[in-house]
Design a protein around this motif. Sequence first.
Motif, PDB file in Angstrom:
ATOM      1  N   UNK A 380       0.860  -1.183   0.000  1.00 56.55           N
ATOM      2  CA  UNK A 380       0.000   0.000   0.000  1.00 56.55           C
ATOM      3  C   UNK A 380       0.895   1.232   0.000  1.00 56.55           C
ATOM      4  N   UNK A 381       1.094   1.813  -1.177  1.00 56.82           N
ATOM      5  CA  UNK A 381       1.937   2.998  -1.312  1.00 56.82           C
ATOM      6  C   UNK A 381       1.057   4.200  -1.626  1.00 56.82           C
ATOM      7  N   UNK A 382       1.248   5.247  -0.871  1.00 57.11           N
ATOM      8  CA  UNK A 382       0.471   6.469  -1.090  1.00 57.11           C
ATOM      9  C   UNK A 382       0.823   7.063  -2.451  1.00 57.11           C
ATOM     10  N   UNK A 383      -0.204   7.554  -3.130  1.00 53.63           N
ATOM     11  CA  UNK A 383       0.021   8.121  -4.467  1.00 53.63           C
ATOM     12  C   UNK A 383       0.821   9.412  -4.407  1.00 53.63           C
ATOM     13  N   UNK A 384       0.829  10.065  -3.243  1.00 55.28           N
ATOM     14  CA  UNK A 384       1.529  11.351  -3.123  1.00 55.28           C
ATOM     15  C   UNK A 384       2.968  11.188  -2.652  1.00 55.28           C
ATOM     16  N   UNK A 385       3.519   9.968  -2.750  1.00 57.06           N
ATOM     17  CA  UNK A 385       4.907   9.774  -2.318  1.00 57.06           C
ATOM     18  C   UNK A 385       5.857  10.586  -3.191  1.00 57.06           C
ATOM     19  N   UNK A 386       6.719  11.392  -2.592  1.00 56.64           N
ATOM     20  CA  UNK A 386       7.675  12.162  -3.394  1.00 56.64           C
ATOM     21  C   UNK A 386       8.923  11.330  -3.687  1.00 56.64           C
ATOM     22  N   UNK A 387       9.789  11.902  -4.521  1.00 55.47           N
ATOM     23  CA  UNK A 387      11.102  11.286  -4.710  1.00 55.47           C
ATOM     24  C   UNK A 387      11.903  11.424  -3.418  1.00 55.47           C
ATOM     25  N   UNK A 388      12.684  10.395  -3.120  1.00 51.56           N
ATOM     26  CA  UNK A 388      13.497  10.403  -1.905  1.00 51.56           C
ATOM     27  C   UNK A 388      14.960  10.212  -2.273  1.00 51.56           C
ATOM     28  N   UNK A 389      15.832  10.827  -1.483  1.00 51.43           N
ATOM     29  CA  UNK A 389      17.270  10.700  -1.695  1.00 51.43           C
ATOM     30  C   UNK A 389      17.823   9.666  -0.725  1.00 51.43           C
ATOM     31  N   UNK A 390      18.171   8.490  -1.252  1.00 53.45           N
ATOM     32  CA  UNK A 390      18.671   7.426  -0.392  1.00 53.45           C
ATOM     33  C   UNK A 390      19.554   6.494  -1.208  1.00 53.45           C
ATOM     34  N   UNK A 391      20.262   5.623  -0.475  1.00 54.91           N
ATOM     35  CA  UNK A 391      21.085   4.589  -1.080  1.00 54.91           C
ATOM     36  C   UNK A 391      20.188   3.383  -1.335  1.00 54.91           C
ATOM     37  N   UNK A 392      19.932   3.088  -2.600  1.00 51.07           N
ATOM     38  CA  UNK A 392      18.970   2.047  -2.952  1.00 51.07           C
ATOM     39  C   UNK A 392      19.388   0.684  -2.422  1.00 51.07           C
ATOM     40  N   UNK A 393      20.668   0.355  -2.493  1.00 43.91           N
ATOM     41  CA  UNK A 393      21.141  -0.959  -2.049  1.00 43.91           C
ATOM     42  C   UNK A 393      20.907  -1.140  -0.547  1.00 43.91           C
ATOM     43  N   UNK A 394      21.205  -0.103   0.248  1.00 48.14           N
ATOM     44  CA  UNK A 394      21.060  -0.223   1.700  1.00 48.14           C
ATOM     45  C   UNK A 394      19.599  -0.232   2.125  1.00 48.14           C
ATOM     46  N   UNK A 395      18.769   0.629   1.533  1.00 43.41           N
ATOM     47  CA  UNK A 395      17.344   0.628   1.879  1.00 43.41           C
ATOM     48  C   UNK A 395      16.695  -0.678   1.445  1.00 43.41           C
ATOM     49  N   UNK A 396      17.149  -1.226   0.329  1.00 43.55           N
ATOM     50  CA  UNK A 396      16.664  -2.541  -0.093  1.00 43.55           C
ATOM     51  C   UNK A 396      17.021  -3.592   0.956  1.00 43.55           C
ATOM     52  N   UNK A 397      18.189  -3.469   1.546  1.00 38.49           N
ATOM     53  CA  UNK A 397      18.612  -4.391   2.603  1.00 38.49           C
ATOM     54  C   UNK A 397      17.702  -4.259   3.822  1.00 38.49           C
ATOM     55  N   UNK A 419       3.477  -0.731   3.926  1.00 36.65           N
ATOM     56  CA  UNK A 419       2.815   0.557   3.719  1.00 36.65           C
ATOM     57  C   UNK A 419       3.852   1.672   3.674  1.00 36.65           C
ATOM     58  N   UNK A 420       3.533   2.704   2.928  1.00 34.39           N
ATOM     59  CA  UNK A 420       4.389   3.894   2.861  1.00 34.39           C
ATOM     60  C   UNK A 420       3.512   5.101   2.607  1.00 34.39           C
ATOM     61  N   UNK A 421       3.726   6.153   3.382  1.00 34.58           N
ATOM     62  CA  UNK A 421       2.937   7.376   3.232  1.00 34.58           C
ATOM     63  C   UNK A 421       3.754   8.562   3.747  1.00 34.58           C
ATOM     64  N   UNK A 422       3.540   9.750   3.194  1.00 32.30           N
ATOM     65  CA  UNK A 422       4.222  10.947   3.700  1.00 32.30           C
ATOM     66  C   UNK A 422       3.575  11.421   5.002  1.00 32.30           C
ATOM     67  N   UNK A 423       4.405  11.772   5.970  1.00 32.19           N
ATOM     68  CA  UNK A 423       3.939  12.311   7.252  1.00 32.19           C
ATOM     69  C   UNK A 423       4.785  13.534   7.571  1.00 32.19           C
TER      70      UNK A 423
END
Length: 509
Positions: A380-397, A419-423
């Motif tokens: 369940x991903x919120x449609x209003x999710x913005x782009x995020x600056x992160x290390x894809x390999x580590x967040x995938x981990x 789930x993911x949503x902006x807060x």
Amino acid sequence: MSFETSVSDKNYSSTQRVILTVAACAGMTLLATPLLGYLDLANIVMLFLLTVLIVAVKLGRNAAILASVLSVLCFDVFFVPPRFSLAVSNIQYLVTFAVMLVTALTTTHFTSTLRQRAEEAVRREQRTQALYQLAKQLAGALAIKQVVEITDAFVRSQLHASCVVLLPDEARKTLNAVVQSSNLPFEAHLAHVAFESGQFVRSDEMRGMGFAPLYFPLKASMRTRGVLAVAFEEQPEEPSDETLSLLDALASLVAVALERLHYVEIAQATEVKMLTERLRSSILSALSHDLRTPLTAMVGLADSLFLVKPALPAAALETAQALHEQAERLAGLVGNLLDMARLNAGEVTLRREWQPLEEVVGASIKLLGGALAGHPVKVLLDKALPLLEFDAVLIERVLCNLLENAAKYSPAQTVIELQAKPVGTVVEVAVLDHGTGFPSHRRDELFNMFVRGNAQSGKPGTGLGLAISKAIVEAHGGTIEADNRPEGGAMVRFTLPVGNPPSIEEELA
């Protein structure tokens, strides 16, 4: 109560001072009698005034008053005609007596005042010197017991009193006496009042009951560290303001010493913890490097057994498959240890890029493959999710660790939610399952290394997944926490800062 007894009070009793005063006046009378034919009576009066002055300086105020009266009587009886009688032939001598007495009493007053001020100055100097020596001793104290011993010795030697130092427990609810040389009883309620209010508490009724009547809070710069209870051994009168001021200064010095020891203890514990973590990370890193190569070789050799021609028997292939799975599991463990060592050592450099979270979520689910075979994943991903600056390999981990844990401790065929949503200024990502949840008494320890949610679980694991996830999330500037769902099951959520994502122009049709 004075800080130190004066010189006259120390050397002479009341009876001795009376005898010395009478002797001084009698001696001056004997000395002046032969001079009666050579000196005028006015000069003889000066000799008696000199006697009064000497007595005032040496023996104090009361002795000087007695000397003033005796000097007038001796002058009247032995020198004023008619001699050897209290009768006065000339009325003018009454004026002489009055002036002589007033002059003697005035001299006594000023001399005694100066003498008292000199003694007060000496006492203040002695008190300052004693406090200075006390501060030096407290500065060198290395334990609370030493502070208490130094304090008790000071109170006994300087004030002839007994004391007890009361320190709070960890909850700051109960005051307990530190081991001391005196067994001074104290009233717990009065001590608690002084501790909570930070004000001096005094109860004269407690002195009659054998308890300490004086309670001084040990107020330091950050908080009240305890209470100093004091009782005088033999003191029927009330303690003077000078004594109370000295005890208040003593309480301040003891409080500073206790606060210093407190922060020294914290610094030492922190340093030991840092050295322990550094040593553990070094050992883990060394072991991981040494084990990675043979484990990779073992996985390769296990795979090569399936390529042997002619094919091996079924039992041998089954053993090869088990060898392959256990070698991969051990390789994963070594990889986790190496990652944890690198994260603790701060050697990991984040390769941050602006990217959508959806891609990492999909890659994590695909990477786990068989681990999620018995658990449908609901995203369940919120449609209003913005782009995020992160290390894809580590967040995938991080996502892999959380999803794998949810699958491991959930009943088969139960749904795992992601789930993911902006807060506000962060994006909150949560992984929820329908398992047994986390033990409430160990929830604060879950993100430590080698700590498992259920220590008695038969599931394979080392307790590094959540620790690695926490290190990665905090390196990105986020937070992570674990909780139990009201309807049952566990929930782990972490946040990533939104930042200032770049604007993306829509492509032309």
